[in-house]
Write a protein that holds these residues in place. Structure first.
Motif, PDB file in Angstrom:
ATOM      1  N   ILE A  32       0.860  -1.179   0.000  1.00  0.00           N
ATOM      2  CA  ILE A  32       0.000   0.000   0.000  1.00  0.00           C
ATOM      3  C   ILE A  32       0.896   1.229   0.000  1.00  0.00           C
ATOM      4  CG2 ILE A  32      -1.772   1.280   1.268  1.00  0.00           C
ATOM      5  CD1 ILE A  32      -2.572  -1.391   2.578  1.00  0.00           C
ATOM      6  N   ASP A  33       0.598   2.182  -0.892  1.00  0.00           N
ATOM      7  CA  ASP A  33       1.384   3.410  -0.918  1.00  0.00           C
ATOM      8  C   ASP A  33       0.492   4.584  -1.297  1.00  0.00           C
ATOM      9  OD1 ASP A  33       4.726   3.931  -1.189  1.00  0.00           O
ATOM     10  OD2 ASP A  33       3.382   5.538  -1.832  1.00  0.00           O
ATOM     11  N   ASN A  34       0.734   5.704  -0.639  1.00  0.00           N
ATOM     12  CA  ASN A  34      -0.058   6.905  -0.874  1.00  0.00           C
ATOM     13  C   ASN A  34       0.211   7.505  -2.254  1.00  0.00           C
ATOM     14  OD1 ASN A  34      -2.035   8.631   0.347  1.00  0.00           O
ATOM     15  ND2 ASN A  34      -0.489  10.230   0.445  1.00  0.00           N
ATOM     16  N   LEU A  35       1.388   7.234  -2.812  1.00  0.00           N
ATOM     17  CA  LEU A  35       1.706   7.721  -4.151  1.00  0.00           C
ATOM     18  C   LEU A  35       1.026   6.840  -5.203  1.00  0.00           C
ATOM     19  CD1 LEU A  35       5.519   8.482  -3.788  1.00  0.00           C
ATOM     20  CD2 LEU A  35       3.618  10.106  -3.719  1.00  0.00           C
ATOM     21  N   ASP A  36       0.938   7.359  -6.427  1.00  0.00           N
ATOM     22  CA  ASP A  36       0.290   6.598  -7.489  1.00  0.00           C
ATOM     23  C   ASP A  36       1.273   5.752  -8.287  1.00  0.00           C
ATOM     24  OD1 ASP A  36       1.578   8.642  -8.759  1.00  0.00           O
ATOM     25  OD2 ASP A  36      -0.088   9.228 -10.044  1.00  0.00           O
ATOM     26  N   LYS A  37       2.516   5.657  -7.827  1.00  0.00           N
ATOM     27  CA  LYS A  37       3.506   4.811  -8.472  1.00  0.00           C
ATOM     28  C   LYS A  37       4.484   4.310  -7.420  1.00  0.00           C
ATOM     29  CE  LYS A  37       6.381   8.800  -9.733  1.00  0.00           C
ATOM     30  NZ  LYS A  37       6.981   9.556 -10.850  1.00  0.00           N
ATOM     31  N   VAL A  38       5.219   3.259  -7.749  1.00  0.00           N
ATOM     32  CA  VAL A  38       6.175   2.698  -6.805  1.00  0.00           C
ATOM     33  C   VAL A  38       7.471   3.502  -6.842  1.00  0.00           C
ATOM     34  CG1 VAL A  38       5.182   0.394  -7.081  1.00  0.00           C
ATOM     35  CG2 VAL A  38       7.146   1.072  -8.478  1.00  0.00           C
ATOM     36  N   GLY A  39       8.307   3.292  -5.829  1.00  0.00           N
ATOM     37  CA  GLY A  39       9.626   3.922  -5.809  1.00  0.00           C
ATOM     38  C   GLY A  39       9.846   4.923  -4.702  1.00  0.00           C
ATOM     39  N   GLY A  40       8.766   5.406  -4.073  1.00  0.00           N
ATOM     40  CA  GLY A  40       8.920   6.344  -2.967  1.00  0.00           C
ATOM     41  C   GLY A  40       9.723   7.575  -3.350  1.00  0.00           C
ATOM     42  N   PRO A  78       3.628  -9.669  -6.424  1.00  0.00           N
ATOM     43  CA  PRO A  78       3.033  -8.823  -5.390  1.00  0.00           C
ATOM     44  C   PRO A  78       1.809  -8.090  -5.927  1.00  0.00           C
ATOM     45  CG  PRO A  78       4.932  -7.744  -6.348  1.00  0.00           C
ATOM     46  CD  PRO A  78       4.906  -9.123  -6.936  1.00  0.00           C
ATOM     47  N   ILE A  79       0.926  -7.721  -5.039  1.00  0.00           N
ATOM     48  CA  ILE A  79      -0.273  -6.958  -5.409  1.00  0.00           C
ATOM     49  C   ILE A  79      -0.142  -5.557  -4.818  1.00  0.00           C
ATOM     50  CG2 ILE A  79      -2.788  -6.770  -5.162  1.00  0.00           C
ATOM     51  CD1 ILE A  79      -2.851  -9.837  -5.090  1.00  0.00           C
ATOM     52  N   PHE A  80      -0.325  -4.535  -5.657  1.00  0.00           N
ATOM     53  CA  PHE A  80      -0.135  -3.152  -5.236  1.00  0.00           C
ATOM     54  C   PHE A  80      -1.474  -2.429  -5.085  1.00  0.00           C
ATOM     55  CE2 PHE A  80       3.848  -4.319  -7.206  1.00  0.00           C
ATOM     56  CZ  PHE A  80       4.796  -3.732  -6.378  1.00  0.00           C
ATOM     57  N   HIS A  81      -1.571  -1.641  -4.027  1.00  0.00           N
ATOM     58  CA  HIS A  81      -2.707  -0.748  -3.806  1.00  0.00           C
ATOM     59  C   HIS A  81      -2.117   0.658  -3.746  1.00  0.00           C
ATOM     60  CE1 HIS A  81      -5.171  -4.284  -2.684  1.00  0.00           C
ATOM     61  NE2 HIS A  81      -4.069  -4.690  -2.090  1.00  0.00           N
ATOM     62  N   LEU A  82      -2.075   1.338  -4.892  1.00  0.00           N
ATOM     63  CA  LEU A  82      -1.411   2.634  -4.976  1.00  0.00           C
ATOM     64  C   LEU A  82      -2.425   3.774  -4.915  1.00  0.00           C
ATOM     65  CD1 LEU A  82       1.151   1.772  -7.808  1.00  0.00           C
ATOM     66  CD2 LEU A  82       1.501   1.685  -5.321  1.00  0.00           C
ATOM     67  N   GLY A  83      -1.930   4.955  -4.592  1.00  0.00           N
ATOM     68  CA  GLY A  83      -2.788   6.121  -4.494  1.00  0.00           C
ATOM     69  C   GLY A  83      -3.761   6.048  -3.333  1.00  0.00           C
ATOM     70  N   GLN A  84      -3.368   5.374  -2.260  1.00  0.00           N
ATOM     71  CA  GLN A  84      -4.242   5.239  -1.092  1.00  0.00           C
ATOM     72  C   GLN A  84      -3.415   4.979   0.157  1.00  0.00           C
ATOM     73  OE1 GLN A  84      -6.616   1.432  -1.695  1.00  0.00           O
ATOM     74  NE2 GLN A  84      -5.450   1.540  -3.611  1.00  0.00           N
ATOM     75  N   GLN A  85      -3.984   5.285   1.307  1.00  0.00           N
ATOM     76  CA  GLN A  85      -3.323   5.077   2.585  1.00  0.00           C
ATOM     77  C   GLN A  85      -3.894   3.872   3.306  1.00  0.00           C
ATOM     78  OE1 GLN A  85      -3.799   8.869   4.707  1.00  0.00           O
ATOM     79  NE2 GLN A  85      -1.592   9.085   4.703  1.00  0.00           N
ATOM     80  N   ALA A  86      -3.069   3.244   4.156  1.00  0.00           N
ATOM     81  CA  ALA A  86      -3.564   2.257   5.104  1.00  0.00           C
ATOM     82  C   ALA A  86      -4.219   3.041   6.236  1.00  0.00           C
ATOM     83  CB  ALA A  86      -2.419   1.395   5.617  1.00  0.00           C
ATOM     84  N   GLU A  87      -5.524   3.161   6.185  1.00  0.00           N
ATOM     85  CA  GLU A  87      -6.235   4.104   7.049  1.00  0.00           C
ATOM     86  C   GLU A  87      -6.668   3.516   8.380  1.00  0.00           C
ATOM     87  OE1 GLU A  87     -10.091   6.050   5.685  1.00  0.00           O
ATOM     88  OE2 GLU A  87      -8.606   7.641   5.366  1.00  0.00           O
ATOM     89  N   LYS A  88      -7.108   2.252   8.370  1.00  0.00           N
ATOM     90  CA  LYS A  88      -7.651   1.645   9.585  1.00  0.00           C
ATOM     91  C   LYS A  88      -7.065   0.260   9.777  1.00  0.00           C
ATOM     92  CE  LYS A  88     -12.118   0.563  11.781  1.00  0.00           C
ATOM     93  NZ  LYS A  88     -13.591   0.506  11.567  1.00  0.00           N
ATOM     94  N   ALA A 118       9.976   8.186   5.998  1.00  0.00           N
ATOM     95  CA  ALA A 118       9.736   9.079   7.121  1.00  0.00           C
ATOM     96  C   ALA A 118       8.241   9.314   7.326  1.00  0.00           C
ATOM     97  CB  ALA A 118      10.440  10.414   6.893  1.00  0.00           C
ATOM     98  N   GLY A 119       7.407   8.522   6.649  1.00  0.00           N
ATOM     99  CA  GLY A 119       5.962   8.681   6.737  1.00  0.00           C
ATOM    100  C   GLY A 119       5.355   8.630   5.353  1.00  0.00           C
ATOM    101  N   SER A 120       4.083   8.936   5.265  1.00  0.00           N
ATOM    102  CA  SER A 120       3.401   8.932   3.981  1.00  0.00           C
ATOM    103  C   SER A 120       3.682  10.219   3.225  1.00  0.00           C
ATOM    104  CB  SER A 120       1.888   8.784   4.189  1.00  0.00           C
ATOM    105  OG  SER A 120       1.579   7.550   4.783  1.00  0.00           O
ATOM    106  N   PHE A 121       3.891  10.077   1.931  1.00  0.00           N
ATOM    107  CA  PHE A 121       4.015  11.266   1.094  1.00  0.00           C
ATOM    108  C   PHE A 121       2.623  11.775   0.755  1.00  0.00           C
ATOM    109  CE2 PHE A 121       8.227   9.474   0.001  1.00  0.00           C
ATOM    110  CZ  PHE A 121       8.984  10.609   0.196  1.00  0.00           C
ATOM    111  N   VAL A 122       2.391  13.045   0.974  1.00  0.00           N
ATOM    112  CA  VAL A 122       1.136  13.677   0.574  1.00  0.00           C
ATOM    113  C   VAL A 122       1.472  14.924  -0.237  1.00  0.00           C
ATOM    114  CG1 VAL A 122      -0.189  12.799   2.530  1.00  0.00           C
ATOM    115  CG2 VAL A 122       0.980  14.978   2.743  1.00  0.00           C
ATOM    116  N   SER A 123       0.595  15.253  -1.146  1.00  0.00           N
ATOM    117  CA  SER A 123       0.849  16.393  -2.032  1.00  0.00           C
ATOM    118  C   SER A 123       0.730  17.712  -1.286  1.00  0.00           C
ATOM    119  CB  SER A 123      -0.146  16.366  -3.191  1.00  0.00           C
ATOM    120  OG  SER A 123      -0.005  15.193  -3.954  1.00  0.00           O
ATOM    121  N   ARG A 124       1.603  18.651  -1.621  1.00  0.00           N
ATOM    122  CA  ARG A 124       1.473  20.013  -1.114  1.00  0.00           C
ATOM    123  C   ARG A 124       0.368  20.713  -1.897  1.00  0.00           C
ATOM    124  NH1 ARG A 124       5.763  21.243   2.149  1.00  0.00           N
ATOM    125  NH2 ARG A 124       7.632  19.945   1.911  1.00  0.00           N
TER     126      ARG A 124
END
Length: 337
Positions: A32-40, A78-88, A118-124
């Motif tokens: 799971i990654d908050n970005l819409d692509k892999v690589g951080g 692997p299965i990717f869930h991109l553009g979303q956060q692990a919320e709960k 260092a945490g989730s990337f979120v857009s400015r």
């Protein structure tokens, strides 16, 4: 609903290498990654910037490292869930975890691996009132469906790689205007050259200025308002893509009950396990005596984490350590003949 052995939160280099280490032990994983692509950070912040401390490589760019890690992980599907956060996160029966993402996807897992840098990337976001009413309708911080913008008037704001890349990419199918506060850019020189060439050919417009507001109704913008040298002007637009870069936030992880210290997660140095059994933290987000914030340190942590994940997922089995150089079973997993 999906079920897997491990969920990796964060698809940066350390998270991607974890797929490989878990896969060698027959453990399946979702990421799971908050970005819409892999690589951080490697893909988003310095895709063309060389890295000099990856073992065996005198130099490798962030994007090259990401691409090679993806190739290494591919045999394990692997299965990717991109553009979303692990919320709960919830503890359920049989010591499993239930994770629900911000898009409503649900995954059941035995182990959780926090590899979120260092945490989730979120857009400015632009500091404009009521912008939330337009987000996801006519204002987007990432491009997930290029066809959505076909034939439309697009205003892109920013001077980094994302802004220039999407200006160049959308120029063939949309009416694109790029706005940046100065003539100098932070993007890769090749991307800048391509944009300037498209401007000369009349395929994109480049405007010096700063976004100050927009006009619209019911979530759909109609005009972008900018200023430059004290002069205010407007540009007609159907969609606004502000690429102001990213910021890092700990996000929902702060509420998961793991032992935090100064926004870092304390772990042991044997398994890199947190204060919560079967939840691990590897990479820049963890803390322990002597910690070095290096990608290679995260790779080491991933290898030891995977060993303990195996024990949780297979309590009745003995863990047998094998080398990839000589194990025919591992060669079969990796597709080596």
């Amino acid at each position: 609903m999906n079920k897997t052995d491990a969920i990796i939160i964060g698809a940066g280099p350390v998270g991607l290498f974890s797929i490989f280490e878990l896969g060698l032990l027959n453990l399946k994983c979702h990421l799971i990654d908050n970005l819409d692509k892999v690589g951080g950070q490697c893909s988003e912040l310095y895709p063309e910037k060389p890295i000099f401390d990856i073992p065996s490589r005198t130099s490798i760019t962030g994007q090259e490292l990401t691409d090679h890690l993806m190739a290494q992980a591919r045999p394990f599907e692997p299965i990717f869930h991109l553009g979303q956060q692990a919320e709960k996160i919830e503890k359920i029966e049989d010591n499993n975890w239930k994770i629900t993402t911000s898009l409503g996807n649900v995954v059941i897992t035995r182990c959780i691996v926090i590899a979120g840098g260092a945490g989730s990337f979120v857009s400015r976001k632009p500091p404009i009132d009521n912008i939330e009413e337009y987000e996801g309708k006519s204002i987007f911080y990432a491009v997930k469906d290029k066809l959505k913008f076909s034939g439309k008037k697009i205003v892109i704001v920013g001077g980094g790689d994302s802004a220039l890349d999407w200006t160049n990419n959308l120029a063939s199918s949309a009416e694109v205007t790029l706005i940046h506060r100065r003539k100098e850019f932070r993007a890769a020189p090749d991307s800048v050259s391509k944009m300037l060439d498209l401007e000369i050919k009349g395929k994109v417009k480049f405007v010096i200025g700063q976004l100050i507001s927009f006009e619209g109704d019911n979530g759909m913008i109609s005009k972008i308002v900018c200023k430059n040298d004290g002069k205010v002007f407007s540009i007609e637009a159907d969609y606004l893509l502000p690429f102001y870069g990213l910021k890092m936030e700990l996000g929902p992880i702060a509420e998961w009950g793991v032992n935090l210290h100064e926004n870092k997660i304390k772990v042991d140095t044997e398994k890199f396990e947190t204060s919560e059994p079967s939840i691990f933290a590897i990479g820049d987000i963890n803390a322990y005596p002597g910690k070095l914030k290096l990608i290679l340190s995260g790779f080491h942590e991933a290898a030891l984490m995977a060993q303990q994940c195996f024990r949780y997922c297979n309590p009745e089995k003995k863990l047998v350590f094998r080398y990839t150089t000589v194990s025919k079973d591992l060669h079969k997993k990796l597709g080596i003949k």
